[in-house]
Write a protein that holds these residues in place. Structure first.
Motif, PDB file in Angstrom:
ATOM      1  N   LEU A   1       0.815  -1.216   0.000  1.00 22.07           N
ATOM      2  CA  LEU A   1       0.000   0.000   0.000  1.00 22.07           C
ATOM      3  C   LEU A   1       0.854   1.274   0.000  1.00 22.07           C
ATOM      4  O   LEU A   1       0.586   2.196  -0.774  1.00 22.07           O
ATOM      5  CB  LEU A   1      -0.950  -0.023   1.199  1.00 22.07           C
ATOM      6  CG  LEU A   1      -1.919   1.166   1.329  1.00 22.07           C
ATOM      7  CD1 LEU A   1      -2.868   1.225   0.135  1.00 22.07           C
ATOM      8  CD2 LEU A   1      -2.710   1.062   2.629  1.00 22.07           C
TER       9      LEU A   1
ATOM     10  N   SER B   1      -5.968   4.427   1.301  1.00 22.16           N
ATOM     11  CA  SER B   1      -6.654   3.390   2.067  1.00 22.16           C
ATOM     12  C   SER B   1      -8.147   3.691   2.167  1.00 22.16           C
ATOM     13  O   SER B   1      -8.990   2.801   2.038  1.00 22.16           O
ATOM     14  CB  SER B   1      -6.041   3.285   3.469  1.00 22.16           C
ATOM     15  OG  SER B   1      -6.681   2.292   4.230  1.00 22.16           O
TER      16      SER B   1
ATOM     17  N   ILE C   1      -9.891   2.987  -1.246  1.00 17.06           N
ATOM     18  CA  ILE C   1     -10.071   1.552  -1.497  1.00 17.06           C
ATOM     19  C   ILE C   1     -11.144   0.966  -0.588  1.00 17.06           C
ATOM     20  O   ILE C   1     -12.041   0.236  -1.036  1.00 17.06           O
ATOM     21  CB  ILE C   1      -8.734   0.795  -1.295  1.00 17.06           C
ATOM     22  CG1 ILE C   1      -7.715   1.251  -2.348  1.00 17.06           C
ATOM     23  CG2 ILE C   1      -8.946  -0.708  -1.393  1.00 17.06           C
ATOM     24  CD1 ILE C   1      -6.314   0.697  -2.129  1.00 17.06           C
TER      25      ILE C   1
ATOM     26  N   PHE D   1      -7.128  -3.421   0.886  1.00 26.93           N
ATOM     27  CA  PHE D   1      -6.047  -3.389  -0.100  1.00 26.93           C
ATOM     28  C   PHE D   1      -5.684  -4.798  -0.542  1.00 26.93           C
ATOM     29  O   PHE D   1      -5.464  -5.054  -1.738  1.00 26.93           O
ATOM     30  CB  PHE D   1      -4.817  -2.688   0.495  1.00 26.93           C
ATOM     31  CG  PHE D   1      -3.562  -2.847  -0.316  1.00 26.93           C
ATOM     32  CD1 PHE D   1      -3.375  -2.135  -1.489  1.00 26.93           C
ATOM     33  CD2 PHE D   1      -2.569  -3.746   0.078  1.00 26.93           C
ATOM     34  CE1 PHE D   1      -2.225  -2.287  -2.254  1.00 26.93           C
ATOM     35  CE2 PHE D   1      -1.422  -3.906  -0.677  1.00 26.93           C
ATOM     36  CZ  PHE D   1      -1.243  -3.181  -1.840  1.00 26.93           C
TER      37      PHE D   1
END
Length: 381
Positions: free
Chosen positions: A294, A309, A312, A320
């Motif tokens: 990430l 983050s 997503i 992730f």
């Protein structure tokens, strides 16, 4: 004779504990399903046993554990087959059970060594003094024949050296054949699997060369601490490699979900970043690297880990790792059909998985089928 503790001794002892710790990791129920891990675990146990005995002999502590004199000889014979089968498990996966015959001679040697292992401590003591030329007198003992009943066990060093050199030659032939067959540069292999194979080859060859030099200079076992130190170094490097490929250090903070409440990212900004993310994943395919993380993805997209983050988790409603698995499985589905001659293990490696079992788990979760079943069903269509 006083005990001898120096930097060599400490380094070797720490290497032994590290080898045992790593072997437990490689031979755990999940990891040993992958053959390369199984052979790696066997190799680490064999190396650990050998350097433990060298430590005891070198420091003199063997006088307190005479029952361990020469106990590692059969395991020394396991080193050659282990590193060779590790390489084969990469170049010719999966290996059938017939390859396990390479461990037959170490097993036979162990059986033949049992009469010596059952001898009293005084016999073990005299054996140590004689082998290492220790400046101590032999102890009186009325021998009833040769403690080493069988001729083979009288030549442990010669057999171990011959085994290691022979398997090193076989390793060289196999690795060079593999790189030539695949048309891959030995020094620029690209794939992590090929890098692992190359590095394994270089470590083994350099270790064998050092072993031969040490044995040539030292007629007796007095130089074994140098060899044991080098083995300890290779064990430490293995630890570093394991940590380097661990996802433990690539996890985002567990508190990030709470921070989303105060995020200033607008709905429009989220959609723009989602589109940018999708375009980047399709064009660059960064998920094919086992080291994909990430933080690395956030850097490539020019945003923060926190923002990415959130995009997503909220925008895609997945983590992730789930997103990464989806991209990898989609790539694998294409390869399973298009490249019917490539084994499932190789496809798993090429789409970013270090473990076949992890690949199978992710694939079945996404498709409801194993990779082999998916390939079989689509081949018929």
């Amino acid at each position: 004779m006083p005990y001898k503790i120096d930097l060599f001794a400490i380094f070797i002892l720490l290497g032994f504990f590290q080898a045992i710790f790593l072997s437990v990791f490689f031979l755990s129920r999940e990891n040993r399903k992958t053959q390369v891990n199984l052979f790696w675990g066997v190799l680490l146990i064999s190396q650990g046993a050998c350097i433990l005995e060298i430590f005891l002999m070198y420091t003199g502590y063997i006088v307190n554990t005479l029952y361990l004199v020469d106990f590692s000889e059969p395991l020394g014979l396991m080193i050659g087959p282990s590193f060779y089968l590790m390489a084969l498990s990469v170049t010719r996966p999966p290996l059938s059970k017939k390859y396990y015959w390479h461990f037959a001679f170490p097993l036979l040697y162990f059986v033949l060594l049992i009469p010596f292992l059952l001898q009293p401590d005084v016999v073990k003591y005299n054996s140590w003094v004689g082998a290492y030329k220790v400046p101590l007198p032999f102890k009186e003992y009325h021998y009833h024949g040769n403690p080493r009943v069988f001729w083979l066990t009288d030549h442990a060093t010669e057999f171990i050296l011959t085994s290691i050199v022979l398997y090193t030659i076989l390793l060289c032939v196999e690795v060079l054949r593999f790189f030539k067959q695949k048309g891959i540069s030995f020094w620029r292999p690209g794939s992590n699997a090929f890098k692992y194979l190359r590095n394994h080859f270089l470590v083994v060859v350099s270790t064998v060369l050092l072993l031969l030099i040490v044995k040539a200079i030292n007629q007796h076992d007095t130089g074994d601490h140098i060899f044991a130190t080098f083995i300890a170094v290779s064990i430490y490097l293995t630890s570093f490699q394991v940590m380097q490929h661990s996802h433990f250090f690539k996890q985002s903070s567990a508190q990030e979900a709470e921070r989303y409440k105060s995020s200033t990212l607008s709905g429009e900004g989220q959609q723009m970043l989602l589109k940018k993310l999708d375009n980047f994943m399709i064009a660059e395919r960064p998920y094919l690297s086992p080291d994909f993380s990430l933080p690395e993805l956030a850097q490539k997209l020019g945003t923060s880990v926190h923002i990415l983050s959130q995009v997503i988790n909220v925008g895609l409603r997945k983590s992730f790792f789930e997103m990464t698995a989806e991209y990898r499985v989609e790539e694998a589905k294409k390869m399973l059909i298009e490249y019917n001659n490539i084994k499932v293990e190789e496809i798993a490696e090429q789409v970013g998985y270090n473990s076949k079992s992890s690949f199978n788990t992710a694939f079945k979760k996404m498709t409801g089928k194993t990779p082999s079943e998916y390939r079989r069903e689509n081949a018929k269509a």
